[in-house]
Design a protein around this motif. Structure first.
Motif, short mmCIF file in Angstrom:
data_model
loop_
_atom_site.label_atom_id
_atom_site.label_comp_id
_atom_site.label_asym_id
_atom_site.label_seq_id
_atom_site.Cartn_x
_atom_site.Cartn_y
_atom_site.Cartn_z
N MET A 1 0.82 -1.19 0.00
CA MET A 1 0.00 0.00 0.00
C MET A 1 0.87 1.26 0.00
O MET A 1 0.53 2.22 -0.64
N LYS A 2 1.99 1.24 0.73
CA LYS A 2 2.87 2.41 0.76
C LYS A 2 3.43 2.71 -0.63
O LYS A 2 3.59 3.86 -1.00
N SER A 3 3.74 1.67 -1.37
CA SER A 3 4.26 1.86 -2.71
C SER A 3 3.25 2.61 -3.58
O SER A 3 3.62 3.51 -4.33
N TYR A 4 1.99 2.23 -3.47
CA TYR A 4 0.92 2.89 -4.22
C TYR A 4 0.83 4.37 -3.82
O TYR A 4 0.70 5.25 -4.67
N GLU A 5 0.92 4.65 -2.53
CA GLU A 5 0.86 6.02 -2.04
C GLU A 5 2.06 6.83 -2.55
O GLU A 5 1.92 8.01 -2.90
N ASN A 6 3.21 6.20 -2.61
CA ASN A 6 4.41 6.87 -3.11
C ASN A 6 4.25 7.21 -4.59
O ASN A 6 4.66 8.29 -5.02
N VAL A 7 3.68 6.31 -5.35
CA VAL A 7 3.45 6.55 -6.78
C VAL A 7 2.51 7.74 -6.96
O VAL A 7 2.74 8.61 -7.79
N ILE A 8 1.45 7.78 -6.18
CA ILE A 8 0.49 8.88 -6.27
C ILE A 8 1.17 10.20 -5.91
O ILE A 8 0.99 11.22 -6.58
N THR A 9 1.97 10.19 -4.86
CA THR A 9 2.67 11.40 -4.42
C THR A 9 3.61 11.90 -5.51
O THR A 9 3.65 13.10 -5.81
N VAL A 10 4.35 11.01 -6.11
CA VAL A 10 5.28 11.39 -7.19
C VAL A 10 4.50 11.93 -8.38
O VAL A 10 4.88 12.94 -8.98
N ASP A 11 3.38 11.31 -8.72
CA ASP A 11 2.57 11.75 -9.85
C ASP A 11 2.02 13.16 -9.60
O ASP A 11 2.04 14.00 -10.49
N VAL A 12 1.55 13.41 -8.40
CA VAL A 12 1.03 14.73 -8.05
C VAL A 12 2.13 15.78 -8.15
O VAL A 12 1.92 16.87 -8.69
N LYS A 13 3.33 15.45 -7.67
CA LYS A 13 4.45 16.38 -7.75
C LYS A 13 4.82 16.67 -9.20
O LYS A 13 5.11 17.81 -9.56
N ASN A 14 4.80 15.63 -10.03
CA ASN A 14 5.12 15.81 -11.45
C ASN A 14 4.08 16.71 -12.12
O ASN A 14 4.44 17.56 -12.93
N GLN A 15 2.81 16.51 -11.81
CA GLN A 15 1.77 17.33 -12.40
C GLN A 15 1.91 18.78 -11.94
O GLN A 15 1.72 19.70 -12.73
N ARG A 16 2.23 18.99 -10.68
CA ARG A 16 2.44 20.36 -10.18
C ARG A 16 3.59 21.02 -10.92
O ARG A 16 3.53 22.18 -11.29
N ALA A 17 4.67 20.28 -11.12
CA ALA A 17 5.83 20.82 -11.82
C ALA A 17 5.47 21.18 -13.26
O ALA A 17 5.86 22.24 -13.76
N LEU A 18 4.71 20.31 -13.91
CA LEU A 18 4.29 20.59 -15.28
C LEU A 18 3.39 21.83 -15.33
O LEU A 18 3.53 22.68 -16.21
N ARG A 19 2.46 21.93 -14.39
CA ARG A 19 1.58 23.10 -14.36
C ARG A 19 2.37 24.39 -14.13
O ARG A 19 2.07 25.43 -14.71
N LYS A 20 3.40 24.31 -13.28
CA LYS A 20 4.24 25.49 -13.04
C LYS A 20 4.98 25.87 -14.32
O LYS A 20 5.04 27.05 -14.68
N GLU A 21 5.51 24.89 -15.04
CA GLU A 21 6.20 25.16 -16.30
C GLU A 21 5.24 25.78 -17.31
O GLU A 21 5.61 26.72 -18.03
#
Length: 54
Positions: free
Chosen positions: A1-21
């Motif tokens: 379950m932690k792995s799944y949460e880590n994937v979601i966290t990374v995905d959210v961070k990537n989307q935020r970075a893309l939106r900032k760009e």
């Protein structure tokens, strides 16, 4: 379950970075000539597509 949460966290961070760009690219367009604006719009579109795909 932690792995799944880590994937979601990374995905959210990537989307935020893309939106900032995207925001930065759109802000820069104010000072660009037409050719540069077209190139920036293309870059923005590609980044928006990456967000939609996920």
């Amino acid at each position: 379950m932690k792995s799944y949460e880590n994937v979601i966290t990374v995905d959210v961070k990537n989307q935020r970075a893309l939106r900032k760009e995207i925001w930065e690219l759109k802000a820069d367009m104010e000072y660009q000539i037409d050719t540069e604006k077209s190139e920036t719009e293309a870059k923005t579109s590609l980044k928006e597509d990456k967000i939609r795909v996920k």
